[in-house]
Design an enzyme around this catalytic site. Structure first.
Site, PDB file in Angstrom:
ATOM      1  N   GLY A  77       6.155  10.922  -1.312  1.00 28.96           N
ATOM      2  CA  GLY A  77       5.856   9.779  -2.168  1.00 28.96           C
ATOM      3  C   GLY A  77       5.360   8.522  -1.505  1.00 28.96           C
ATOM      4  O   GLY A  77       5.432   7.447  -2.106  1.00 28.96           O
ATOM      5  N   CYS A  95       5.859   2.703   1.074  1.00 29.07           N
ATOM      6  CA  CYS A  95       4.404   2.756   0.983  1.00 29.07           C
ATOM      7  C   CYS A  95       3.738   1.714   1.873  1.00 29.07           C
ATOM      8  O   CYS A  95       4.381   0.808   2.399  1.00 29.07           O
ATOM      9  CB  CYS A  95       3.964   2.538  -0.465  1.00 29.07           C
ATOM     10  SG  CYS A  95       4.336   3.924  -1.543  1.00 29.07           S
ATOM     11  N   HIS A 135      -1.462   1.489  -1.474  1.00 27.00           N
ATOM     12  CA  HIS A 135      -1.758   1.029  -2.832  1.00 27.00           C
ATOM     13  C   HIS A 135      -1.750  -0.498  -2.932  1.00 27.00           C
ATOM     14  O   HIS A 135      -1.260  -1.206  -2.047  1.00 27.00           O
ATOM     15  CB  HIS A 135      -0.779   1.624  -3.842  1.00 27.00           C
ATOM     16  CG  HIS A 135       0.637   1.167  -3.692  1.00 27.00           C
ATOM     17  ND1 HIS A 135       1.092  -0.042  -4.145  1.00 27.00           N
ATOM     18  CD2 HIS A 135       1.719   1.791  -3.152  1.00 27.00           C
ATOM     19  CE1 HIS A 135       2.379  -0.164  -3.895  1.00 27.00           C
ATOM     20  NE2 HIS A 135       2.782   0.945  -3.283  1.00 27.00           N
TER      21      HIS A 135
END
Length: 422
Positions: free
Chosen positions: A341, A363, A345
């Site tokens: 995951g 992330c 972004h």
């Protein structure tokens, strides 16, 4: 950010790759699979059987007292032959020059000799419960010929199948780090991998010999060369496991194939020490972006990753796994780099921290402007390398073919690797 956790692999039998699962930073879910392809020799790039090479429909002549010994398999009258059958032969005193295979209606089946000349491989899976006739002609250096024939009948549809997937689309262009990724459900056990790998073919133009390497679970196999693919390379892949025994009484569900291109050389390198991403194209720096990586409790992983999926808009949802502590967040310009995951972004909420501190759920956070620029520039298969986080990328958590040294990678082949490729 974090999203759904990865589920068990679901492999579909469609001829095209299904979309990758929607998920957020830290999730470990994936759904869908790919289109299928055909499988090569596992050691070096080998041409998949084509429509006509090695096949002749002309008259076959045989000289008397020819000093050739020639036998052919499958044996005459053999029944319940897998639909992946190859025409095998042993020959002395000459060289096999012609193979003709015809179905019950007398129609010739296209195919080609393997690169090493060991067998002749049909260009597609044979039909079930069908009688085939094969003739093999060998020729001496002086031009004398000898022909051997056989007839055999294929088995019916198998009761148990192994699902297959190929993460490659026909006529698509990919980044230079795009491995050929094949998926099996259930995974192939070690004892059965060599036979399956023999049915996995890859041809690269220009030639860049590569190797197949399996994950420990046998659910995925990667094919790559020693270095990233050259820009402009054509990848022609056939995973020819349709009807092939895969172990445990199972047979491959179908053949899968794709022909794709490799595009320009664009690479993204993220350094936790500087909190910056450096983007190069064809070796020249074209963009520098500030980043915020995973906070201490949700660290980003360090390693060589690949863009696996691109979503202009999605929702990261962790409520199914984290309960009251979870969240749902709309995300723009998300590019997946791990199955667990982690994404690159847009994160407008962390712009103030980007370049300074790590606040994400694992992330790579970038500004909306940088996220859009990246999204418009990148291809599936572009490499993303993260360094300095202190947490290592697990092999198999994404398309991790490049996250090990070449010497380690080749150890994952189920077939002997030529010295020239070590």
């Amino acid at each position: 950010m974090v999203g759904m956790r990865r589920s068990l692999v679901t492999v579909v039998v469609a001829a095209v790759l299904a979309p990758l699962a929607l998920a957020g930073c830290g999730d470990n879910k994936k759904s869908g699979a790919a289109s299928a392809a055909w499988v090569g020799n596992g050691a070096s790039a080998s041409a998949a059987p084509s429509a006509s090479p090695g096949t002749s429909q002309g008259p076959i002549t045989e000289s008397a007292a020819v000093p050739i010994e020639l036998t052919v398999t499958p044996a005459t009258g053999k029944k319940d032959v897998p639909t992946s059958a190859e025409i095998g032969f042993t020959v002395s005193g000459g060289k096999v020059t012609t193979v003709v295979l015809k179905d019950a209606a007398g129609k010739a089946v296209p195919g080609a000799l393997r690169e090493d000349g060991s067998t002749w491989v049909p260009a597609k899976t044979l039909k079930t419960k069908t009688t085939y006739a094969a003739s093999v002609t060998a020729t001496t250096d002086s031009g004398l010929t000898k022909t051997a024939t056989t007839t055999f009948t294929t088995m019916g549809a198998p009761g148990k199948k192994t699902g297959t997937g190929l993460y490659l689309f026909d006529d698509h262009t990919y980044g230079v780090a795009m491995p050929v990724v094949v998926e099996f459900s259930p995974g192939i056990k070690k004892a059965d991998r060599a036979a399956v790998q023999k049915r996995m073919f890859v041809t690269t133009t220009p030639a860049q010999p590569g190797v197949w390497s399996w994950t420990s679970s046998g659910t995925q196999a990667y094919y790559r060369a020693k270095e990233y693919w050259q820009t402009g390379t054509t990848l022609k892949v056939r995973i020819a496991v349709g009807g092939a025994p895969t172990g445990g009484g199972r047979y491959g569900d179908r053949d899968r194939a794709a022909t794709a291109k490799i595009g320009r050389d664009l690479q993204m390198k993220v350094d936790n020490a500087t909190k910056k991403m450096t983007v190069t194209q064809n070796g020249k720096v074209v963009r520098t972006a500030l980043v915020s990586l995973g906070r201490k409790s949700k660290p980003s992983v360090s390693g060589a990753m690949v863009v696996m999926d691109k979503l202009s808009e999605t929702v990261f949802d962790t409520t199914d796994t984290d309960g009251a502590a979870g969240y749902k967040t709309k995300i723009q310009y998300a590019q997946r780099i791990t199955w667990s995951g982690q994404y690159v972004h847009s994160a407008p909420w962390s712009v103030g921290s980007q370049g300074r501190t790590n606040v994400s759920h694992g992330c790579v956070n970038v500004s909306p402007a940088n996220a859009k620029w990246l999204f418009d520039k990148t291809l599936i298969g572009d490499p993303v390398t993260v360094t300095g986080t202190g947490t290592k990328l697990a092999y198999g958590d994404g398309w991790t073919a490049w996250n090990v040294t070449w010497s380690e990678f080749v150890k994952g082949s189920a077939l002997p690797v030529p010295d020239s490729l070590r």
